[in-house]
Design an enzyme around this catalytic site. Structure first.
Site, PDB file in Angstrom:
ATOM      1  N   ASP A  30       1.659 -11.796  54.889  1.00 35.72           N
ATOM      2  CA  ASP A  30       1.976 -13.055  55.575  1.00 35.72           C
ATOM      3  C   ASP A  30       3.433 -13.463  55.304  1.00 35.72           C
ATOM      4  OD1 ASP A  30       2.039 -15.783  56.495  1.00 35.72           O
ATOM      5  OD2 ASP A  30      -0.140 -15.823  56.298  1.00 35.72           O
ATOM      6  N   THR A  66       0.589 -18.740  61.426  1.00 40.78           N
ATOM      7  CA  THR A  66      -0.290 -17.745  60.822  1.00 40.78           C
ATOM      8  C   THR A  66      -1.551 -17.437  61.634  1.00 40.78           C
ATOM      9  OG1 THR A  66       0.495 -18.258  58.620  1.00 40.78           O
ATOM     10  CG2 THR A  66      -1.698 -17.253  58.773  1.00 40.78           C
ATOM     11  N   HIS A 234       4.803 -13.273  61.063  1.00 45.01           N
ATOM     12  CA  HIS A 234       6.021 -13.991  61.459  1.00 45.01           C
ATOM     13  C   HIS A 234       7.013 -13.867  60.323  1.00 45.01           C
ATOM     14  CE1 HIS A 234       4.609 -16.837  58.550  1.00 45.01           C
ATOM     15  NE2 HIS A 234       3.450 -16.887  59.176  1.00 45.01           N
ATOM     16  N   HIS A 339       8.232 -21.683  59.392  1.00 46.61           N
ATOM     17  CA  HIS A 339       8.096 -20.797  60.566  1.00 46.61           C
ATOM     18  C   HIS A 339       7.255 -21.527  61.586  1.00 46.61           C
ATOM     19  CE1 HIS A 339       3.985 -19.867  59.285  1.00 46.61           C
ATOM     20  NE2 HIS A 339       4.475 -19.913  58.044  1.00 46.61           N
TER      21      HIS A 339
HETATM   22  P1  AMP Z   1       0.776 -21.196  57.392  1.00 48.75           P
HETATM   23  O1  AMP Z   1       0.422 -22.641  57.230  1.00 48.75           O
HETATM   24  O2  AMP Z   1       0.934 -20.835  58.843  1.00 48.75           O
HETATM   25  O3  AMP Z   1       1.927 -20.802  56.553  1.00 48.75           O
HETATM   26  O4  AMP Z   1      -0.496 -20.403  56.866  1.00 48.75           O
HETATM   27  C1  AMP Z   1      -0.529 -19.624  55.690  1.00 48.75           C
HETATM   28  C2  AMP Z   1      -1.747 -19.958  54.911  1.00 48.75           C
HETATM   29  O5  AMP Z   1      -2.913 -19.768  55.690  1.00 48.75           O
HETATM   30  C3  AMP Z   1      -1.999 -19.066  53.705  1.00 48.75           C
HETATM   31  O6  AMP Z   1      -1.238 -19.427  52.589  1.00 48.75           O
HETATM   32  C4  AMP Z   1      -3.470 -19.262  53.472  1.00 48.75           C
HETATM   33  O7  AMP Z   1      -3.707 -20.332  52.595  1.00 48.75           O
HETATM   34  C5  AMP Z   1      -4.021 -19.633  54.830  1.00 48.75           C
HETATM   35  N1  AMP Z   1      -4.907 -18.572  55.327  1.00 48.75           N
HETATM   36  C6  AMP Z   1      -4.571 -17.309  55.570  1.00 48.75           C
HETATM   37  N2  AMP Z   1      -5.628 -16.589  56.005  1.00 48.75           N
HETATM   38  C7  AMP Z   1      -6.668 -17.437  56.025  1.00 48.75           C
HETATM   39  C8  AMP Z   1      -8.031 -17.294  56.377  1.00 48.75           C
HETATM   40  N3  AMP Z   1      -8.527 -16.120  56.796  1.00 48.75           N
HETATM   41  N4  AMP Z   1      -8.817 -18.395  56.302  1.00 48.75           N
HETATM   42  C9  AMP Z   1      -8.311 -19.581  55.912  1.00 48.75           C
HETATM   43  N5  AMP Z   1      -7.030 -19.758  55.553  1.00 48.75           N
HETATM   44  C10 AMP Z   1      -6.207 -18.717  55.605  1.00 48.75           C
HETATM   45 ZN    ZN Z   2       1.747 -16.710  58.205  1.00 45.74          ZN
HETATM   46 ZN    ZN Z   3       3.464 -19.941  56.321  1.00 44.26          ZN
END
Ligand code: AMP
Ligand code: ZN
Ligand code: ZN
Length: 400
Positions: A30, A66, A234, A339
């Protein structure tokens, strides 16, 4: 704490092909920006790229978040077509979706399209996922053959060990597709910025995890029958408190419901308030672009679908959309990461590295869009793909 293994009921009969079929390990790092690959900490990934292929960068879908992008990677659909248009969404029937909302991420009604594990299982293959957005919901009536409820505390070593256990199963029982997810680089990128030593340490940590999977495959004697693909959802841009757009300075917040906030605000005006919201935000801030649904640039592919909101406001690179009450969370002068921005920005570009029996060796290919990854996976698994926004012809340059 170790997650409980979930074995779904939907195991189809394994096919009986001649010879050993290739397996595919799909690793998501990620927030691993494409250019991190050239940092000192990325030694094992560079080794993998040297005996396989790398893309200059993998272009995410908009918004470069994400959940939308992980689900694009496994369905081949733009977020406007697969239901997961944002990390936070509202639906008049389903209620609120958020990535930390367990009932929502397990509710298949949010997820459209056909994840690659469904495609594969319908054609007799087994699949496994050690965390992937969408894998917890019975999309099309099924989970991956093996899957786990998301648990941030599961160590990298536990995930790696499980991947190698799956690979060690006999052909008659083994998953042909294994997906595994690591969030470390995204987390440190957010907290300390893309150019921080903390992000470099996370790059080193996931590099070791990838290296352990590659070493494990070699140890099993399977290097000539396992394709390894390492992707990110991303990239990451540096942000700081000096570049904030305080939305409630311009907008009466009781006239809207909010999905995501930053750097893309997905806005649902209350009944009759769309004109007001457009007037209030258009031209309000020089680093905020505001669009009505249907009027976003076509290249963003973000104009249709039930979960694309009536108004979308996009911050320029490096800017954050905040509410006044939360401004204090940002320490002045400190760099963070974000992002979600325009997916064409180089800073939003993601990692793509692949190596194994089906991939060319020592080749770097031009940037390509992540809607094609599903088609690539279907080709490697020798399954008939569902209809998607991508095509295998767009990624054939990767293949031997
Ligand atoms: P973002 O807010 O777009 O940066 O999302 C990243 C976060 O999404 C990660 O740090 C995780 O805590 C969460 N995440 C990733 N995969 C999963 C999943 N399969 N189910 C729930 N939360 C997730
Ligand atoms: Zn991500
Ligand atoms: Zn993130």
């Amino acid at each position: 704490m170790v997650a409980v293994l979930m074995l779904s009921g939907a195991i189809a009969a394994a096919p009986t092909p001649a010879g050993s079929p290739h397996q595919v390990v799909l690793i998501s790092l990620d927030g691993y920006r494409w250019d991190y690959l050239d940092r000192p900490a990325a030694r094992r990934l560079r080794e993998l790229a040297a005996r396989g292929v790398r893309a200059e960068r993998l272009v995410p879908s908009f918004p470069s978040k994400t959940f939308p992008n992980h689900y694009t990677l496994v369905t081949g659909l733009h977020p406007e077509h697969h239901g997961i248009a944002a990390n936070v969404m509202r639906d008049s029937v389903l209620g609120r979706f958020a990535t930390g909302n367990d009932p929502a991420v397990r509710d298949a009604r949010w997820f459209s399209g056909e994840p690659i594990w469904v495609t594969a299982q319908r054609q007799g293959l087994r699949t496994a996922a050690y965390f992937w957005p969408g894998s917890e919901a019975p999309v099309g009536g099924m989970h991956p053959t093996w899957y786990y409820p998301f648990d941030l505390t599961t160590t990298r070593a536990t995930r790696v060990q499980r991947v190698l256990e799956w690979l060690a199963l006999p052909d008659s029982a083994a998953p042909r597709l294994i997906a595994v997810y690591f969030s470390d680089v995204d987390t440190e990128g957010h907290n300390h910025g893309p150019d921080s030593p903390e992000t470099d340490a996370a790059i080193a940590a996931v590099d070791s995890a990838v290296g352990a999977i590659v070493d494990g495959i070699a140890h099993l004697g399977s290097a000539d029958r396992v394709d390894v693909i390492v992707v990110a959802d991303h990239g990451m841009a540096a942000v700081n408190s000096a570049r904030t757009i305080v939305l409630d300075d311009y907008l009466a917040m009781d006239s809207v419901e909010m999905g995501d906030w930053s750097p893309v605000a997905t806005i649902i005006p209350k009944a009759g308030r769309t004109e007001y919201v457009m007037r209030a935000l258009t031209g309000a801030h020089p680093h905020l672009q505001v669009y009505r649904k249907g009027e976003l640039p076509a290249r963003l592919h973000y104009n249709s679908g039930a979960h694309v909101t009536p108004v979308v406001a996009i911050a320029d690179e490096g800017w954050s959309i905040v509410r006044r009450a939360t401004l204090g969370q940002y320490v002045a002068g400190r760099t963070y990461g974000a992002h979600g921005y325009d997916n064409a920005l180089p800073s939003m570009g993601a990692l793509f590295v692949a190596a194994g029996p089906d991939f060319r060796r020592g080749v770097t290919v031009p940037p390509f869009a992540n809607i094609h990854v599903y088609s690539l996976l279907a080709e490697l698994l020798r399954v008939q793909p569902a209809h998607t926004d991508g095509s295998v012809d767009s990624v054939r340059v990767l293949l031997r």
